[in-house]
Each structure stands twice: as C-alpha cells, then as structure tokens.
Design a protein around this motif. Structure first.
Motif, short mmCIF file in Angstrom:
data_model
loop_
_atom_site.label_atom_id
_atom_site.label_comp_id
_atom_site.label_asym_id
_atom_site.label_seq_id
_atom_site.Cartn_x
_atom_site.Cartn_y
_atom_site.Cartn_z
N MET A 28 0.83 -1.21 0.00
CA MET A 28 0.00 0.00 0.00
C MET A 28 0.87 1.26 0.00
O MET A 28 0.60 2.21 -0.74
CB MET A 28 -0.92 0.03 1.22
CG MET A 28 -2.20 -0.76 1.04
SD MET A 28 -3.39 -0.44 2.36
CE MET A 28 -2.73 -1.49 3.64
N VAL A 29 1.91 1.25 0.81
CA VAL A 29 2.78 2.42 0.89
C VAL A 29 3.55 2.60 -0.42
O VAL A 29 3.68 3.72 -0.93
CB VAL A 29 3.76 2.31 2.08
CG1 VAL A 29 4.78 3.43 2.06
CG2 VAL A 29 2.99 2.31 3.38
N SER A 31 2.59 1.70 -3.31
CA SER A 31 1.60 2.18 -4.27
C SER A 31 1.38 3.68 -4.10
O SER A 31 1.32 4.42 -5.09
CB SER A 31 0.30 1.42 -4.09
OG SER A 31 -0.70 1.94 -4.91
N SER A 32 1.27 4.13 -2.88
CA SER A 32 1.08 5.56 -2.61
C SER A 32 2.28 6.36 -3.11
O SER A 32 2.12 7.45 -3.68
CB SER A 32 0.89 5.82 -1.12
OG SER A 32 -0.32 5.25 -0.68
N ASN A 35 2.09 6.45 -6.91
CA ASN A 35 1.04 7.37 -7.36
C ASN A 35 1.49 8.83 -7.22
O ASN A 35 1.23 9.65 -8.10
CB ASN A 35 -0.25 7.16 -6.57
CG ASN A 35 -0.94 5.86 -6.94
OD1 ASN A 35 -0.70 5.29 -8.01
ND2 ASN A 35 -1.78 5.37 -6.05
N GLU A 36 2.16 9.14 -6.13
CA GLU A 36 2.65 10.51 -5.92
C GLU A 36 3.72 10.86 -6.95
O GLU A 36 3.75 11.96 -7.48
CB GLU A 36 3.22 10.65 -4.50
CG GLU A 36 3.58 12.05 -4.11
CD GLU A 36 2.39 12.95 -3.84
OE1 GLU A 36 2.60 14.17 -3.73
OE2 GLU A 36 1.25 12.45 -3.74
N VAL A 52 4.59 11.57 1.95
CA VAL A 52 3.64 10.50 1.61
C VAL A 52 3.50 9.54 2.79
O VAL A 52 2.38 9.17 3.18
CB VAL A 52 4.07 9.75 0.33
CG1 VAL A 52 3.19 8.54 0.09
CG2 VAL A 52 4.03 10.68 -0.86
N ARG A 55 1.54 11.07 5.55
CA ARG A 55 0.12 11.10 5.19
C ARG A 55 -0.53 9.74 5.45
O ARG A 55 -1.64 9.66 5.99
CB ARG A 55 -0.03 11.49 3.72
CG ARG A 55 -1.46 11.68 3.29
CD ARG A 55 -1.62 12.03 1.82
NE ARG A 55 -0.55 12.84 1.27
CZ ARG A 55 0.04 12.60 0.09
NH1 ARG A 55 -0.33 11.59 -0.65
NH2 ARG A 55 1.00 13.38 -0.34
N GLU A 56 0.16 8.67 5.09
CA GLU A 56 -0.35 7.31 5.32
C GLU A 56 -0.55 7.05 6.82
O GLU A 56 -1.57 6.49 7.24
CB GLU A 56 0.60 6.27 4.73
CG GLU A 56 0.67 6.25 3.22
CD GLU A 56 -0.61 5.77 2.58
OE1 GLU A 56 -1.20 4.79 3.07
OE2 GLU A 56 -1.04 6.38 1.59
N GLN A 59 -3.55 9.09 8.13
CA GLN A 59 -4.83 8.50 7.74
C GLN A 59 -5.19 7.34 8.66
O GLN A 59 -6.34 7.19 9.09
CB GLN A 59 -4.77 8.00 6.30
CG GLN A 59 -4.80 9.08 5.26
CD GLN A 59 -4.58 8.56 3.85
OE1 GLN A 59 -4.22 7.40 3.65
NE2 GLN A 59 -4.79 9.42 2.87
#
Length: 147
Positions: A28-29, A31-32, A35-36, A52, A55-56, A59
C-alpha cells in the motif's frame, strides 16, 4: 538507501516469511509513493517520500480514532499493527519536551508575540519537525506558548 529501496527489500523478506499483513501494508505504501511520483511527474525526493509516509500514518491514526469511538476492536487491532509496521520507516519521533524547545526557539526567532502570529510561527516550524512530530501536538504547543 531510499525509502522505496527499503520498502522493496522489506517486501521481499515479508514474502519469504509469509507475513501477509506486513506485505499488504508495504505494498500500500509503495503504491502511494508510486502514485505521488506519477502525479508529480518525477522521482520523489526524500522529503516528498516522507510526506507521503506521514500522510499514510495520519490516515491510519484518524481511522483508528473513529474505529475506537465506534467500538470496532477488530479494526483497531488491525490498524495498530499497520501503524507499528509503518513506524519503522518514520524518522525518530521527537519527545514533547524537544518539540516544546523547538517551538520556543522559533517563536523567539520570528518575534511572535500573540496568536495573530501563529501562521508565521507554524510556517517556520513545520519544516523543522516534519515527520518527527505530530502536527496536532505542534499546534497545541504553539498555541500554549503564544497565549
């Protein structure tokens, strides 16, 4: 070693050890981060990677609070595990006393004297503590010192 390289290495270890939950969090990280990188159109700098990751974590902390309020202990436990996995990649967190000291230094450097100067203080302070302290704690300490 960049954060992405560390994540890739840890992902391989998690695969070998059949640690499904850890593998899922790392993916997941990653992927984030990907994406960034696509969004910005370039390879991420260490600071952008930290943004990033922070932010994870934020959240998950926000979700954790909501799940605790709702009495969902199964989801709380899951998020606790995710946070412990992610905390390995964050820089060492500052204690409240260390943050307090930095807040007082920045207030004296900026010449702030009232709550009107809060934006000026926060603007100078946040780059110093980025990823090393919770924004809510920083905000609370700045307010306390400016009142």
């Amino acid at each position: 070693m960049s954060l992405n390289d560390r994540l890739t290495a840890d992902m391989k270890v998690a695969m070998k050890n059949k640690e499904k939950h850890k593998l899922s969090v790392i993916r997941m990280v990653k992927s984030s981060l990907q994406n960034e990188s696509i969004k910005l159109g370039h390879e991420l700098t260490e600071e952008e990677e930290l943004t990033v990751l922070t932010r994870e974590v934020k959240q998950r902390k926000d979700s954790l609070l909501e799940f605790e309020k709702a009495g969902r202990s199964d989801l709380v436990q899951n998020l606790d595990e995710e946070l412990s996995i992610l905390s390995v990649y964050l820089p060492k967190q500052l204690s409240e006393e260390e943050v307090e000291q930095i807040v007082q230094e920045v207030i004296s450097e900026t010449g702030a004297s009232s709550k009107k100067d809060m934006g000026k203080v926060m603007g100078a302070l946040m780059p110093r503590v980025k990823g090393k302290a919770d924004g809510g704690l920083v905000n609370r300490l700045v307010q306390k010192n400016l009142s």
